[in-house]
Write a protein that holds these residues in place. Sequence first.
Motif, PDB file in Angstrom:
ATOM      1  N   LEU A  74       0.146  -1.014   0.230  1.00 58.41           N
ATOM      2  CA  LEU A  74       0.116  -0.005   0.356  1.00 58.41           C
ATOM      3  C   LEU A  74       0.736   1.589  -0.145  1.00 58.41           C
ATOM      4  O   LEU A  74       2.050   0.955   0.849  1.00 58.41           O
ATOM      5  N   THR A  75       0.222   2.565  -0.490  1.00 58.35           N
ATOM      6  CA  THR A  75       1.068   3.813  -1.087  1.00 58.35           C
ATOM      7  C   THR A  75       0.363   4.208   0.627  1.00 58.35           C
ATOM      8  O   THR A  75      -0.766   5.116   0.261  1.00 58.35           O
ATOM      9  N   GLN A  76       1.385   4.908   1.072  1.00 55.90           N
ATOM     10  CA  GLN A  76       0.169   6.237   1.839  1.00 55.90           C
ATOM     11  C   GLN A  76       0.435   7.590   1.091  1.00 55.90           C
ATOM     12  O   GLN A  76       1.720   8.310   0.707  1.00 55.90           O
ATOM     13  N   LEU A  77      -0.389   8.436   0.830  1.00 57.71           N
ATOM     14  CA  LEU A  77      -1.138   9.010   0.440  1.00 57.71           C
ATOM     15  C   LEU A  77      -1.109  10.797   1.313  1.00 57.71           C
ATOM     16  O   LEU A  77      -2.291  10.200   2.274  1.00 57.71           O
ATOM     17  N   HIS A  78      -0.532  11.853   1.072  1.00 58.06           N
ATOM     18  CA  HIS A  78      -1.266  12.967   1.914  1.00 58.06           C
ATOM     19  C   HIS A  78      -1.851  14.420   1.057  1.00 58.06           C
ATOM     20  O   HIS A  78      -1.776  14.122  -0.226  1.00 58.06           O
TER      21      HIS A  78
END
Length: 330
Positions: A74-78
Motif C-alpha cells: 500500500l502507498t500512503q498518500l497525503h
Amino acid sequence: MSSKIKHTYGSRKPVSRSSSTLIPSSPVADEASPKRKRPLQEQSNISLKPPLKRARTSLRQKDEAKDSKKQKTLTQLHFCIDQTILRACPRCGLSYTKGAPDDESLHRTHCMRIQKGLEWGREEEKEMVKGGVMQVATNVRLKDGKKGRIIYFKADAGGKIGQKLSSLLETINLTLSSPPLTPEILHDSKAYLFLIPSLTSTNREKIAGCVIAQRITTAMAIASSAECEEAKQATSETPATPLIAVDSSTGLFCHPKQLSTPLGISRLFVPSTHRRQGVARHLLSAAAETFIHGCPLDPRKGQVAFTQPTGDGHAVMTGWGGGGVRIYEG
C-alpha cells in the motif's frame, strides 16, 4: 381338375388359451412375503437428490487463492491544501502534475531530450541528396568558441530526415505549448538546423537549434511603447488608434492593418544547453538570406514576421530585427 390354394402365412395351429394358462404381464408378488410401499415424501426426496460429485478446484482458483493470501503493498498518500501539485521544471520549462505517472514519465522523456538534444547522424547524411538538404554555412563560430554548420531542407521531407524533423517538432511544440503545424504549412516551409560536432561520436552531430521559415503574404506591424501608452490613456474625447493585444504580459501590441510581408517564422527553438551563444541569430539570418533564392530579406524593413513569440522569442525578435519584425497569425 382341382386347384391348389397357396397360403402366404404360416400354417401353425392356433393355440387355445384358457383362463388357467394366461400369463400375467407383471410378475406376481410372493404372497408369503408382501412388500411394504415407501411413503410418497420419502420417494420424492430420494428422486430429487442429485448424485454427489467430488468438488474439483481448478488451477486458476488455486492461483487466485495464493495471490489473495499475499499481502499487497500500500502507498500512503497525503492531502495537502496549501501546496499545488503543478510543477514547472527549471531545466526544460515544462509544467506537469506531480504524482501523476503519465505526466512524470512525459516530463522525464521531454527533459532528457531537451538537455541532451537530438542528433544528426549517419542515417540522415546518407539521405541528404535524396531529401534535398542544402548546406548554407560552415565553420560558424559561437560565443563559447564552438563551430558548427547550418543546413536547410523542405519541412515536408520524408524518409529518415522527415522522421527526425517530426521528433524535433514534437519536442518544440510541447515546450512552446503550440499546436502541431498543419501539412499545408509544412508544404510551404523550410527547416533550418544548426549542427555542432558531438562529443561522444565523430559520426554524429548535435542539433543546437531549429527555425521553421514559412512563406506568408501579410503581417501586422508591432506598436511602439509610446503608442501602447497612448492607447491606454485614450478616452472618448481623445480616441486613439485601436491596437490588437498579442501578449499582454510582455506588452506586445500590434496595429490591425495587414502589411505585405514575404517571410514568417513559425517556430524558433534552441535547447537550454546552447542558449545565449548566438545560435538563434545565425539561424534567423540564414533563413532571411536564403529562403527566397536570389532575394535576401531585411528584418529591419519589415520583411520578416514572427507568430505569437514567447518572452524569450520576443527578446530575440527585438534584438535581431531592430524593432522592424512584424507579427502574423500562423
